[in-house]
Motif scaffolding. Structure first.
Motif, PDB file in Angstrom:
ATOM      1  N   ILE A 164      38.463  40.271  42.009  1.00  0.00           N
ATOM      2  CA  ILE A 164      38.932  40.617  40.652  1.00  0.00           C
ATOM      3  C   ILE A 164      40.402  40.217  40.505  1.00  0.00           C
ATOM      4  O   ILE A 164      40.812  39.662  39.485  1.00  0.00           O
ATOM      5  CB  ILE A 164      38.746  42.126  40.374  1.00  0.00           C
ATOM      6  N   PHE A 165      41.164  40.468  41.570  1.00  0.00           N
ATOM      7  CA  PHE A 165      42.588  40.095  41.547  1.00  0.00           C
ATOM      8  C   PHE A 165      42.727  38.594  41.268  1.00  0.00           C
ATOM      9  O   PHE A 165      43.547  38.176  40.455  1.00  0.00           O
ATOM     10  CB  PHE A 165      43.239  40.453  42.892  1.00  0.00           C
ATOM     11  N   ASP A 166      41.900  37.776  41.934  1.00  0.00           N
ATOM     12  CA  ASP A 166      41.979  36.317  41.729  1.00  0.00           C
ATOM     13  C   ASP A 166      41.676  35.937  40.282  1.00  0.00           C
ATOM     14  O   ASP A 166      42.305  35.048  39.718  1.00  0.00           O
ATOM     15  CB  ASP A 166      40.979  35.592  42.639  1.00  0.00           C
ATOM     16  N   VAL A 167      40.692  36.625  39.687  1.00  0.00           N
ATOM     17  CA  VAL A 167      40.354  36.312  38.294  1.00  0.00           C
ATOM     18  C   VAL A 167      41.528  36.698  37.386  1.00  0.00           C
ATOM     19  O   VAL A 167      41.933  35.937  36.503  1.00  0.00           O
ATOM     20  CB  VAL A 167      39.065  37.038  37.855  1.00  0.00           C
ATOM     21  N   VAL A 168      42.093  37.886  37.635  1.00  0.00           N
ATOM     22  CA  VAL A 168      43.225  38.336  36.808  1.00  0.00           C
ATOM     23  C   VAL A 168      44.371  37.335  36.942  1.00  0.00           C
ATOM     24  O   VAL A 168      44.957  36.904  35.934  1.00  0.00           O
ATOM     25  CB  VAL A 168      43.708  39.751  37.234  1.00  0.00           C
ATOM     26  N   SER A 169      44.663  36.914  38.165  1.00  0.00           N
ATOM     27  CA  SER A 169      45.804  36.003  38.306  1.00  0.00           C
ATOM     28  C   SER A 169      45.485  34.651  37.685  1.00  0.00           C
ATOM     29  O   SER A 169      46.357  34.027  37.084  1.00  0.00           O
ATOM     30  CB  SER A 169      46.296  35.920  39.751  1.00  0.00           C
ATOM     31  N   GLY A 170      44.207  34.207  37.761  1.00  0.00           N
ATOM     32  CA  GLY A 170      43.812  32.954  37.105  1.00  0.00           C
ATOM     33  C   GLY A 170      43.979  33.041  35.593  1.00  0.00           C
ATOM     34  O   GLY A 170      44.504  32.126  34.960  1.00  0.00           O
ATOM     35  N   VAL A 171      43.550  34.163  35.026  1.00  0.00           N
ATOM     36  CA  VAL A 171      43.647  34.325  33.566  1.00  0.00           C
ATOM     37  C   VAL A 171      45.119  34.384  33.147  1.00  0.00           C
ATOM     38  O   VAL A 171      45.521  33.783  32.147  1.00  0.00           O
ATOM     39  CB  VAL A 171      42.869  35.590  33.112  1.00  0.00           C
ATOM     40  N   LEU A 172      45.951  35.077  33.952  1.00  0.00           N
ATOM     41  CA  LEU A 172      47.378  35.145  33.595  1.00  0.00           C
ATOM     42  C   LEU A 172      48.017  33.760  33.702  1.00  0.00           C
ATOM     43  O   LEU A 172      48.881  33.411  32.910  1.00  0.00           O
ATOM     44  CB  LEU A 172      48.109  36.139  34.501  1.00  0.00           C
ATOM     45  N   ALA A 173      47.572  32.977  34.680  1.00  0.00           N
ATOM     46  CA  ALA A 173      48.173  31.646  34.863  1.00  0.00           C
ATOM     47  C   ALA A 173      47.672  30.650  33.818  1.00  0.00           C
ATOM     48  O   ALA A 173      48.435  29.865  33.279  1.00  0.00           O
ATOM     49  CB  ALA A 173      47.854  31.131  36.264  1.00  0.00           C
ATOM     50  N   ARG A 174      46.367  30.696  33.527  1.00  0.00           N
ATOM     51  CA  ARG A 174      45.781  29.653  32.668  1.00  0.00           C
ATOM     52  C   ARG A 174      45.387  30.151  31.289  1.00  0.00           C
ATOM     53  O   ARG A 174      45.192  29.361  30.376  1.00  0.00           O
ATOM     54  CB  ARG A 174      44.524  29.064  33.336  1.00  0.00           C
ATOM     55  N   GLY A 175      45.230  31.479  31.138  1.00  0.00           N
ATOM     56  CA  GLY A 175      44.803  32.035  29.863  1.00  0.00           C
ATOM     57  C   GLY A 175      43.340  31.745  29.581  1.00  0.00           C
ATOM     58  O   GLY A 175      42.676  31.058  30.352  1.00  0.00           O
ATOM     59  N   VAL A 176      42.847  32.290  28.476  1.00  0.00           N
ATOM     60  CA  VAL A 176      41.462  31.976  28.105  1.00  0.00           C
ATOM     61  C   VAL A 176      41.513  30.806  27.125  1.00  0.00           C
ATOM     62  O   VAL A 176      41.282  30.937  25.945  1.00  0.00           O
ATOM     63  CB  VAL A 176      40.705  33.200  27.516  1.00  0.00           C
TER      64      VAL A 176
END
Ligand code: CTP
Length: 402
Positions: free
Chosen positions: A170-182
């Motif tokens: 979940i942490f990886d998904v959160v950091s991916g979304v913060l880095a790349r956005g939706v």
């Protein structure tokens, strides 16, 4: 994640204790974490556990307000950079689907424009129940990222799909979304995957080694960025991801028809499939017998699907599976197929091509640029391709001239 505002919604599941580990990882990464707990969540974990880790008040009551009005649920929702609900029960998912705002979490979610990530946790039968399936579909359509729960043993002792994904996932998904956005929220992306099969007779076909892994990684990655994904696929050696509109096909001509229907109103087409270039001129109605011991097949050309979409105005990405002269061959495909970009891939290289979990590709753009990439996972290649798609969707499309 330095200084980014993460709202962590915790709801009533035994997996709530794992949310403490998630909160801890987010805080260590520098995020400002505000935890919102439902009443049921507090039966499993105390607010104090989260407060001790986040060093911030935990929101447990819609009506609290009081000393620090700035920490109100509407304020939380407004200033959030991302909202993650972990664990999310079937009840929470149903409430989100219906926009219910009777508690602090519901209100926070309704008041936010930030990306929302939902990490479900429930009994397998609840996850597969038609009501939950419909609610999850509603959330996904709205661009909410609902993670697929893990398969494993549950607290009840039953095995199946329903375990909350592990906190580090979940942490990886959160950091991916913060880095790349939706970056693809609200977009329709058509992805193709797998090989087509051309019948010789009712029991035999001409096929190819495509596993579909690259297309599946693309479908998943596009879904994770908030796109509605239509997956037109041939034969696959991997599972179709949840939350995508999967349209199975057999032959190249069937794939062509399915793609022509799917791209109506879509924004992008990513052609990772391996359609057979030839079909048997006259497939036999009955099984061909061994007979005299030799036979020959007459093959005729199938349509080039990408080339047939020359006038379609969306962003088109093609692949080039090559065994020699990678860049030169890929360059000529950019022009011939009038695509925004070709992902060129030497299928004979170590760690690349059919069946592998990794790939080493080069991006060949319509304007002539060549961007070689390192050997990386197919998911990493997919994310890089979607960066290109997302930025192309910000600009008018300029297909190459033939
Ligand atoms: N493709 C297509 N229709 C076909 C065959 C391929 O749209 N009948 C697409 C593939 O999905 C891929 C791209 O075209 O995105 C290039 O596929 P590839 O097999 O590398 O090239 P071909 O066009 O088949 O050319 P060749 O086999 O001569 O290399």
């Amino acid at each position: 994640m330095n200084g980014r505002n993460v709202v962590l919604g915790v709801t009533g599941s035994i997996a709530a204790y794992k949310a403490v580990a998630l909160a801890s990882a987010l805080v260590k990464a520098g995020a400002l974490v505000d935890v919102v707990m439902t009443g049921a969540a507090q039966r499993f974990v105390t607010p104090l556990s989260f407060q001790a880790i986040t060093h911030r008040p935990v929101v447990t009551d819609l009506w609290a307000g009081g000393e620090d009005l700035e920490i109100g649920h509407v304020t939380l929702g407004r200033r959030a950079d991302v909202v993650v609900i972990a664990p999310a029960t079937a009840d929470t998912i149903a409430r989100l689907a219906h926009g219910l705002a009777g508690d602090a979490l519901g209100t926070t979610v309704l008041a936010t424009d930030a990306p929302i990530i939902v990490a479900p946790a429930m009994e397998p039968r609840m996850w597969s129940n038609a009501a939950t399936v419909a609610n999850v579909a509603i959330l996904r359509q709205r661009g909410i990222l609902v993670l697929e729960p893990d398969v494993g043993r549950l607290a009840s002792g039953y095995k199946g799909r329903g375990r909350m994904p592990e906190p580090d996932a979940i942490f990886d998904v959160v950091s991916g979304v913060l880095a790349r956005g939706v970056s693809l929220r609200g977009r329709i992306v058509v992805v193709t995957a797998g090989g087509t099969r051309e019948p010789i007779d009712p029991v035999r076909f001409i096929g190819n080694h495509s596993s579909g892994k690259m297309g599946i990684a693309l479908a998943e990655a596009a879904r994770d960025r908030g796109a509605s994904v239509i997956l037109v696929h041939g034969a696959l050696s991997v599972q179709v991801p949840a939350g995508v509109d999967a349209r199975p096909v057999g032959t190249t001509r069937e794939m062509a028809d399915a793609i022509h229907a799917a791209v109506e109103g879509a924004d992008a087409l990513i052609m990772a499939a391996a359609p057979a270039d030839f079909r048997v001129a006259r497939a036999a109605d009955q099984k061909i017998k061994r007979g005299a011991g030799s036979m020959s097949l007459e093959l005729v050309a199938n349509p080039d699907i990408l080339a047939s979409l020359a006038s379609w105005p969306g962003v088109k990405i093609g692949f080039a599976a090559e065994t020699t002269d990678l860049i030169a061959n890929a360059r000529s495909k950019v022009a011939a197929k009038r695509v925004h970009m070709i992902v060129a891939n030497d299928v004979t290289a170590e760690g690349s091509g059919f069946g592998a979990d990794t790939n080493e590709v080069a991006f060949i753009f319509a304007d002539g640029r060549v961007e070689p990439r390192p050997l990386e996972t197919k998911r990493a290649v997919a994310d890089a391709i979607l960066d290109v798609v997302a930025s192309a969707l910000q600009q008018p499309v300029e297909p190459s001239t033939p």
